[in-house]
Scaffold this motif. Structure first.
Motif, PDB file in Angstrom:
ATOM      1  N   LEU A  16       0.841  -1.199   0.000  1.00 27.99           N
ATOM      2  CA  LEU A  16       0.000   0.000   0.000  1.00 27.99           C
ATOM      3  C   LEU A  16       0.882   1.259   0.000  1.00 27.99           C
ATOM      4  N   SER A  20       1.085   4.066  -2.912  1.00 29.05           N
ATOM      5  CA  SER A  20       0.819   5.465  -2.549  1.00 29.05           C
ATOM      6  C   SER A  20       1.975   6.368  -2.977  1.00 29.05           C
ATOM      7  N   THR A  24       2.366   9.618  -6.844  1.00 33.03           N
ATOM      8  CA  THR A  24       2.892  10.993  -7.017  1.00 33.03           C
ATOM      9  C   THR A  24       3.972  11.049  -8.104  1.00 33.03           C
ATOM     10  N   LYS A  27       9.376   6.443  -9.162  1.00 29.62           N
ATOM     11  CA  LYS A  27      10.371   6.503  -8.079  1.00 29.62           C
ATOM     12  C   LYS A  27      11.490   5.503  -8.364  1.00 29.62           C
ATOM     13  N   ILE A  35      11.766   5.660   1.977  1.00 29.28           N
ATOM     14  CA  ILE A  35      10.488   5.955   2.662  1.00 29.28           C
ATOM     15  C   ILE A  35       9.870   4.699   3.274  1.00 29.28           C
ATOM     16  N   LEU A  88     -12.476   3.256   0.911  1.00 29.21           N
ATOM     17  CA  LEU A  88     -12.115   3.541   2.313  1.00 29.21           C
ATOM     18  C   LEU A  88     -12.862   4.777   2.821  1.00 29.21           C
ATOM     19  N   LEU A  91     -16.547   4.041   3.311  1.00 26.29           N
ATOM     20  CA  LEU A  91     -16.747   3.189   4.481  1.00 26.29           C
ATOM     21  C   LEU A  91     -16.706   4.016   5.765  1.00 26.29           C
ATOM     22  N   ILE A  92     -15.720   4.905   5.834  1.00 25.90           N
ATOM     23  CA  ILE A  92     -15.580   5.742   7.033  1.00 25.90           C
ATOM     24  C   ILE A  92     -16.772   6.681   7.168  1.00 25.90           C
TER      25      ILE A  92
ATOM     26  N   MET B   2     -13.310  -5.731   6.448  1.00 24.36           N
ATOM     27  CA  MET B   2     -12.558  -4.596   7.007  1.00 24.36           C
ATOM     28  C   MET B   2     -13.420  -3.783   7.963  1.00 24.36           C
ATOM     29  N   ILE B   4     -13.936  -0.247  10.628  1.00 24.15           N
ATOM     30  CA  ILE B   4     -13.685   1.191  10.441  1.00 24.15           C
ATOM     31  C   ILE B   4     -12.280   1.600  10.874  1.00 24.15           C
ATOM     32  N   ALA B   7      -9.922   0.719   8.139  1.00 24.72           N
ATOM     33  CA  ALA B   7     -10.091   1.640   7.002  1.00 24.72           C
ATOM     34  C   ALA B   7      -9.436   2.981   7.294  1.00 24.72           C
ATOM     35  N   GLN B   8      -9.635   3.475   8.526  1.00 26.75           N
ATOM     36  CA  GLN B   8      -9.022   4.760   8.914  1.00 26.75           C
ATOM     37  C   GLN B   8      -7.500   4.671   8.897  1.00 26.75           C
ATOM     38  N   GLU B   9      -6.988   3.554   9.423  1.00 24.57           N
ATOM     39  CA  GLU B   9      -5.541   3.347   9.483  1.00 24.57           C
ATOM     40  C   GLU B   9      -4.951   3.309   8.062  1.00 24.57           C
ATOM     41  N   ASN B  10      -5.625   2.555   7.163  1.00 25.92           N
ATOM     42  CA  ASN B  10      -5.119   2.453   5.792  1.00 25.92           C
ATOM     43  C   ASN B  10      -5.177   3.804   5.071  1.00 25.92           C
ATOM     44  N   LEU B  11      -6.255   4.548   5.313  1.00 21.13           N
ATOM     45  CA  LEU B  11      -6.390   5.862   4.674  1.00 21.13           C
ATOM     46  C   LEU B  11      -5.295   6.818   5.194  1.00 21.13           C
ATOM     47  N   ILE B  13      -2.332   5.851   6.266  1.00 20.47           N
ATOM     48  CA  ILE B  13      -1.069   5.419   5.636  1.00 20.47           C
ATOM     49  C   ILE B  13      -0.946   6.028   4.239  1.00 20.47           C
ATOM     50  N   VAL B  14      -2.056   5.947   3.480  1.00 22.17           N
ATOM     51  CA  VAL B  14      -2.050   6.472   2.110  1.00 22.17           C
ATOM     52  C   VAL B  14      -1.735   7.966   2.120  1.00 22.17           C
ATOM     53  N   THR B  17       1.891   8.778   3.239  1.00 19.40           N
ATOM     54  CA  THR B  17       2.895   8.416   2.229  1.00 19.40           C
ATOM     55  C   THR B  17       2.887   9.409   1.071  1.00 19.40           C
ATOM     56  N   ILE B  18       1.692   9.772   0.621  1.00 19.69           N
ATOM     57  CA  ILE B  18       1.607  10.719  -0.504  1.00 19.69           C
ATOM     58  C   ILE B  18       2.276  12.039  -0.110  1.00 19.69           C
ATOM     59  N   LYS B  20       4.634  12.511   2.109  1.00 18.51           N
ATOM     60  CA  LYS B  20       6.089  12.353   2.225  1.00 18.51           C
ATOM     61  C   LYS B  20       6.769  12.251   0.869  1.00 18.51           C
ATOM     62  N   SER B  21       6.092  11.597  -0.099  1.00 17.50           N
ATOM     63  CA  SER B  21       6.794  11.320  -1.357  1.00 17.50           C
ATOM     64  C   SER B  21       6.630  12.410  -2.408  1.00 17.50           C
ATOM     65  N   LYS B  22       5.859  13.445  -2.111  1.00 16.35           N
ATOM     66  CA  LYS B  22       5.742  14.556  -3.062  1.00 16.35           C
ATOM     67  C   LYS B  22       7.011  15.382  -2.999  1.00 16.35           C
TER      68      LYS B  22
END
Lengths: 98, 209
Positions: A16, A20, A24, A27, A35, A88, A91-92, B2, B4, B7-11, B13-14, B17-18, B20-22
């Protein structure tokens, strides 16, 4: 995408994070490593899996006799990732509304 | 199935990461390009006035030019510090390396020049500044080439090396290059700014597609 249809690519935290990062832009292997903090072997295995599933394309070139690996997200990877993030968020929102 | 929390944790992470990597490359590109162009403009401006003005007007403009250059140099250092601080806060290792390298050229090289020339020669020696700037640029380009794995930085490092040698030769011959180092640094800034902005532009195009 439905909850029971989540692809295997998104079911591991490392994969994941890799996807992610690639959303962007392309890489290099060292950028992914810095990272993700994953080991060379683990990162390499996950990238190969993602490539087999058609989510990532890997290009290997040589810069000054040194191997240079660049990973990029494919169209399929991008579409599925967007669908996954939407799932996601939905769902939230639904759970918080209940 | 899954839940909630997952789902929150995965969101999270996403999103993390985005973030940090920009790359900060666009801002870095703008800063370097503006700095380089302004620096070159200052030189041309001074040259033009030196050719067409009387000595009194020239003195006024030349003082303004020096003040403008000082303001510009300090602005770029403050901007550099702000961008570097931002990259540290975002734990963006790639950009941190890039800024550290440029810090070497923007801050360390001119400071070393001032200290060395005042201590050893009692006055400003332009050769020493030029040699230090090119040497620092060369080292910085070499490490940027290693960190970013791009050939262009190795070529720039090679050019910096050649210019360092040229400055040393000119110094030994007793000839006076017209602030070759500062001119070269501005040109390098323009080139690097262009590269950074192009990289960001490619990224944007891919996202739009």
């Amino acid at each position: 995408m439905e909850l029971h249809e989540i692809p295997e690519a998104f079911q591991s935290k490392l994969r994941l994070v890799i996807i992610s990062m690639l959303i962007t832009g392309d890489k290099t292997f060292s950028e992914l490593k810095s990272i993700t903090k994953a080991t060379d072997g683990n990162l390499s295995v996950q990238l190969t899996k993602l490539e087999e599933w058609g989510y990532v394309s890997i290009t290997k070139t040589f810069v000054l006799k040194k191997s240079h690996t660049v990973a990029a997200l494919t169209e399929r990877g991008k579409c599925d990732f967007e669908a996954y993030v939407k799932l996601l968020s939905d769902l939230i929102t639904v759970k918080e509304g209940e | 199935m899954m839940n909630i929390e997952e789902a929150q944790e995965n969101l999270r992470i996403v999103n993390d990461t985005i973030k940090k990597s920009k790359y900060n490359l666009f801002y870095l590109g703008v800063v370097l390009l503006v700095y380089g162009l302004l620096g070159e403009a200052c030189y041309l401006f001074n040259l033009l006035f030196a050719l067409h003005c009387t000595s009194e007007t020239l003195a006024v403009w030349s003082t303004s030019g020096v003040v403008l250059r000082q303001v510009m140099d300090w602005t770029i250092r403050i901007l550099w510090f702000m961008l570097f601080y931002q990259s540290v806060k975002r734990e963006d290792k790639g950009t941190q390396k890039l800024f550290l390298m440029w810090g070497l050229v923007l801050i360390v090289a001119p400071l070393l020049y001032v200290s060395f020339s005042l201590i050893f020669f009692g006055t400003d020696i332009s050769y020493l500044r030029d040699i230090l700037i090119f040497l620092a640029s060369g080292i910085c380009f070499f490490y940027m080439g290693k960190a970013l794995e791009r050939k262009i930085y190795y070529i720039l490092a090679f050019l910096s090396g050649l210019l360092t040698i040229l400055c040393i030769v000119l110094w030994c011959m007793g000839d006076s290059p017209i602030s070759l180092g500062m001119q070269g640094m501005y040109v390098f800034c323009i080139v690097l700014g262009g590269i950074c902005m192009k990289m960001k532009w490619n990224l944007k195009n891919r996202k739009d597609q």
